[in-house]
Design an enzyme around this catalytic site. Structure first.
Site, PDB file in Angstrom:
ATOM      1  N   ASP A 250     -48.677  55.959 -13.685  1.00 26.03           N
ATOM      2  CA  ASP A 250     -48.772  55.533 -12.519  1.00 26.03           C
ATOM      3  C   ASP A 250     -47.364  54.821 -11.725  1.00 26.03           C
ATOM      4  OD1 ASP A 250     -51.416  55.095 -10.448  1.00 26.03           O
ATOM      5  OD2 ASP A 250     -49.864  53.314 -10.193  1.00 26.03           O
TER       6      ASP A 250
ATOM      7  N   ASP B 244     -43.311  59.078   1.134  1.00 25.15           N
ATOM      8  CA  ASP B 244     -43.364  60.850  -0.036  1.00 25.15           C
ATOM      9  C   ASP B 244     -42.514  60.820  -0.673  1.00 25.15           C
ATOM     10  OD1 ASP B 244     -46.790  60.928   0.773  1.00 25.15           O
ATOM     11  OD2 ASP B 244     -45.624  62.509   2.755  1.00 25.15           O
TER      12      ASP B 244
ATOM     13  N   GLU C  78     -50.655  58.826  -6.600  1.00 27.29           N
ATOM     14  CA  GLU C  78     -49.002  57.941  -6.907  1.00 27.29           C
ATOM     15  C   GLU C  78     -49.242  57.919  -8.253  1.00 27.29           C
ATOM     16  OE1 GLU C  78     -51.221  56.135  -6.335  1.00 27.29           O
ATOM     17  OE2 GLU C  78     -50.843  54.200  -7.682  1.00 27.29           O
TER      18      GLU C  78
HETATM   19  N1  LIG Z   1     -47.347  57.963   0.462  1.00 27.10           N
HETATM   20  C1  LIG Z   1     -47.803  58.209  -0.273  1.00 27.10           C
HETATM   21  N2  LIG Z   1     -48.656  57.403  -0.794  1.00 27.10           N
HETATM   22  C2  LIG Z   1     -49.850  57.734  -1.039  1.00 27.10           C
HETATM   23  C3  LIG Z   1     -49.765  59.505  -1.700  1.00 27.10           C
HETATM   24  N3  LIG Z   1     -50.991  59.444  -2.343  1.00 27.10           N
HETATM   25  C4  LIG Z   1     -51.725  57.449  -3.094  1.00 27.10           C
HETATM   26  N4  LIG Z   1     -50.904  57.122  -1.989  1.00 27.10           N
HETATM   27  C5  LIG Z   1     -50.836  55.396  -1.784  1.00 27.10           C
HETATM   28  O1  LIG Z   1     -50.811  55.197  -2.714  1.00 27.10           O
HETATM   29  C6  LIG Z   1     -51.375  53.490  -3.043  1.00 27.10           C
HETATM   30  C7  LIG Z   1     -51.712  52.821  -4.030  1.00 27.10           C
HETATM   31  O2  LIG Z   1     -51.942  51.874  -3.675  1.00 27.10           O
HETATM   32  P1  LIG Z   1     -53.385  51.196  -5.066  1.00 27.10           P
HETATM   33  O3  LIG Z   1     -54.010  52.260  -6.045  1.00 27.10           O
HETATM   34  O4  LIG Z   1     -53.697  49.666  -4.873  1.00 27.10           O
HETATM   35  O5  LIG Z   1     -51.918  50.720  -6.311  1.00 27.10           O
HETATM   36  P2  LIG Z   1     -50.854  50.389  -5.687  1.00 27.10           P
HETATM   37  O6  LIG Z   1     -49.779  49.750  -4.931  1.00 27.10           O
HETATM   38  O7  LIG Z   1     -49.830  51.854  -6.266  1.00 27.10           O
HETATM   39  O8  LIG Z   1     -50.609  49.512  -7.228  1.00 27.10           O
HETATM   40  P3  LIG Z   1     -50.876  49.535  -9.023  1.00 27.10           P
HETATM   41  O9  LIG Z   1     -51.451  51.105  -8.972  1.00 27.10           O
HETATM   42  O10 LIG Z   1     -52.215  48.364  -9.215  1.00 27.10           O
HETATM   43  O11 LIG Z   1     -49.415  49.066  -9.579  1.00 27.10           O
HETATM   44  C8  LIG Z   1     -51.999  53.668  -1.771  1.00 27.10           C
HETATM   45  O12 LIG Z   1     -51.387  53.038  -0.697  1.00 27.10           O
HETATM   46  C9  LIG Z   1     -51.865  54.801  -1.001  1.00 27.10           C
HETATM   47  O13 LIG Z   1     -52.333  55.468   0.080  1.00 27.10           O
HETATM   48  C10 LIG Z   1     -48.912  59.944  -1.259  1.00 27.10           C
HETATM   49  O14 LIG Z   1     -49.077  61.026  -1.543  1.00 27.10           O
HETATM   50  N5  LIG Z   1     -47.908  59.560  -0.200  1.00 27.10           N
END
Ligand SMILES: Nc1nc2c(ncn2[C@@H]2O[C@H](COP(=O)(O)OP(=O)(O)OP(=O)(O)O)[C@@H](O)[C@H]2O)c(=O)[nH]1
Length: 552
Positions: free
Chosen positions: A420, A437, A463
């Protein structure tokens, strides 16, 4: 048989039918044209014949009129006739002979001229009633015979005192005759006549004029039984006989007419109405083509009283080898045209179908290829994640199960890693989703480049990434496997950490870290269990401060 062959054969059959139709119609119209040509030829010959026959009969009548109006001739005939009666009828006696001789002498010069100029065959004085021969200028030694049942034209003329003309068979010859009645006084034309003067010619000169004007050969053919009844034997035997014994030749312009008549279809001489024209063309033994027309001959009785039937036929013939050759050439030409047209159309058809088939084949191949491309695109889309091109979750599970089965058989080990991106939300928030992206794609590429070919890399969601890693060594060498697993996870972690993601912004590049949870699969353990364990380890890595690998 291919479709194009079937089309070729079907169209070929159609062309053959049209071609045959063309030949048949052409032959039909050519034959019609030929028949029309022969019909109008026959009509023309008969019309010319009729005009000349009528003209000849008129001439005979006019000549008879001229002779009968000569007062001296008239007087000699009256006195001769009276002498015959007073001397007992028949040939008469000496006194009758005196007048007959005087009449002959008086007529001789005019007869000589008229015979030469008008082709006369006959100048004959008859004593009425009916017909008793007084003087045959053309045959002075024959006189005194009665022709009551033979020369109806004379009998009628002396009976009612009317002039007449017509064709009648005779004892010496069969002729076109003009008859004028003779009365006791010249100019008196009433009631019964005391005699008649007959002037006649044969058909021969008339046919020669016809031949001169038309170029065709003519013949007058008489029925043999009628001739037998009418003619004296010594004159009958001079007529040309034919192979068919029902007809004899009375007059002809062609010496070979007998040969032609012998080959003519016999229906041309069968009974029919007075005016009917019969035409036939046929090929003779010498290969010449001949057209023959015949029509019934009229005589005095058949014309005036419809009695006795036709005494014979008029026949006209021409050599039409040239016309028949042209007709046959036309037929042959139409067949050649049909064959050439058929071959030309077949060639055009062959190339048209071949090109059409090729064109169709190319289009089918292109369509098939685009369907294949579409299918593989659809397959890729169905099996992969659209943003990164990595396996999607469904495909990952399917392939992972197969891999697990295969690897177990080979006694190889497997590990599952859950990865992750750390604080990814901040990247999104700071740079926007498009850059986010871009970062996800860059991490995906790095993961794919870091693992080996047989390993599976899947975008698990957002992600987060899921990896299935194959151990390079046998399962029982656990220690080495464990260290290899550690090495792979660390290498992944390091590769991501070292990643500089260029972006189109002032601060130029993004650096990210990842947290990794990695675990080895045990024996027959279900994939889900290993994934859950790896997920738990990832959670531990996050809790432990992120940017690290936690193995369990
Ligand atoms: N640009 C983009 N953002 C994505 C995609 N899928 C998920 N996200 C974003 O990834 C972010 C994940 O955030 P969180 O689950 O809070 O995790 P994090 O900010 O990475 O924090 P930790 O995992 O705790 O380190 C969210 O803001 C989602 O909107 C995607 O395909 N593209």
């Amino acid at each position: 048989m291919s479709t194009s062959t079937r089309i070729f054969l079907a169209v070929s059959v159609f062309i053959i039918i049209i071609d045959s139709l063309f030949v048949v119609l052409n032959a039909f119209f050519a034959r019609e044209a030929l028949q029309q040509h022969f019909d109008s030829w026959g009509d023309d010959r008969r019309a010319t014949y009729s005009i000349l026959r009528d003209q000849t009969l008129d001439t005979m009548q006019v000549l008879a009129e001229i002779f009968s109006r000569d007062p001296q001739l008239h007087a000699l005939f009256i006195e001769g006739r009276d002498a015959v009666i007073s001397e007992g009828g028949g040939p008469g006696g000496e006194e009758a002979a005196i007048f007959r001789t005087a009449l002959l002498k008086r007529l001789q010069p005019a007869w000589t001229v008229a015979r030469r100029d008008f082709k006369l065959r006959q100048l004959h004085f008859h004593i009425g009633p009916a017909s008793l021969s007084f003087l045959r200028v053309h045959q002075p030694d024959h006189y005194g015979d009665r022709m009551d049942n033979l020369r109806h034209i004379i009998v009628d003329a002396t009976a009612d005192g009317q002039r007449r003309s017509g064709f009648e068979l005779g004892r010496i010859y069969s002729g076109l005759r003009g008859v004028v009645p003779i009365f006791p006084t010249i100019g008196k034309h009433r009631g019964a006549a005391i005699g008649a003067l007959e002037v006649g010619t044969s058909y021969q000169p008339l046919l020669e004029i016809l031949e001169y004007h038309t170029g065709s050969d003519f013949a007058v053919l008489l029925k043999a039984d009628r001739v037998d009844r009418a003619m004296w034997d010594q004159f009958r035997k001079d007529l040309v006989t034919l192979e068919r014994d029902d007809l004899v030749v009375e007059a002809t312009t062609s010496k070979c007419i007998a040969r032609v008549i012998n080959e003519v279809p016999s229906n041309l001489f069968e009974g029919r109405s007075q005016d009917q024209l019969q035409i036939a063309h046929f090929q003779r033994a010498d290969d010449r083509w001949i057209v023959v027309a015949t029509w019934p001959l009229e005589d005095y009785l058949s014309r005036t009283r419809s009695q006795g039937g036709t005494p014979g036929f008029v026949a006209v013939c021409d050599d039409v080898t040239g016309e028949m050759d042209a007709y046959q050439r036309r037929l042959a030409t139409s067949v050649i045209y049909a064959i050439v047209a058929f071959l030309a159309l077949e060639i055009v058809l062959y190339f048209a179908i071949r090109n059409g088939t090729r064109h169709l084949q190319r289009r089918v191949e292109a369509a098939t290829q685009s369907i294949r491309d579409l299918n593989s695109a659809l397959k890729v889309r169905a099996e992969t994640d659209s943003l990164t091109g990595l396996l999607n979750r469904t495909t990952f599970y399917a392939i992972a199960e197969e891999t697990r089965h295969r690897v177990q058989q080979q006694a190889q080990g497997l590990s599952v890693a859950m990865i992750d991106i750390d604080h990814f939300k901040r990247i999104n928030d700071h740079y926007g989703h498009v850059i986010g992206d871009q970062v996800i794609r860059a991490i995906a590429q790095t993961l794919r480049a870091t693992v080996r070919d047989g390993d599976l890399v899947c975008r698990y969601g957002g992600e987060e990434f899921l990896l299935l890693l194959q151990h390079p060594v046998a399962r029982d060498e656990a220690l080495e496997a464990s260290s290899t697993l550690e090495a792979v996870a660390t290498r992944i972690h390091a590769a991501v950490s070292a990643l500089r993601i260029p972006i189109d912004q002032p601060d130029a590049e993004i650096r990210v870290t990842v947290s990794v949870g990695v675990t080895e699969m045990h024996g027959d353990e279900a994939l889900e269990c290993a994934i859950n364990r790896a997920d738990g380890l990832l959670y531990a890595a996050k809790r432990g401060g992120r940017n690290r690998v936690v193995r369990g």
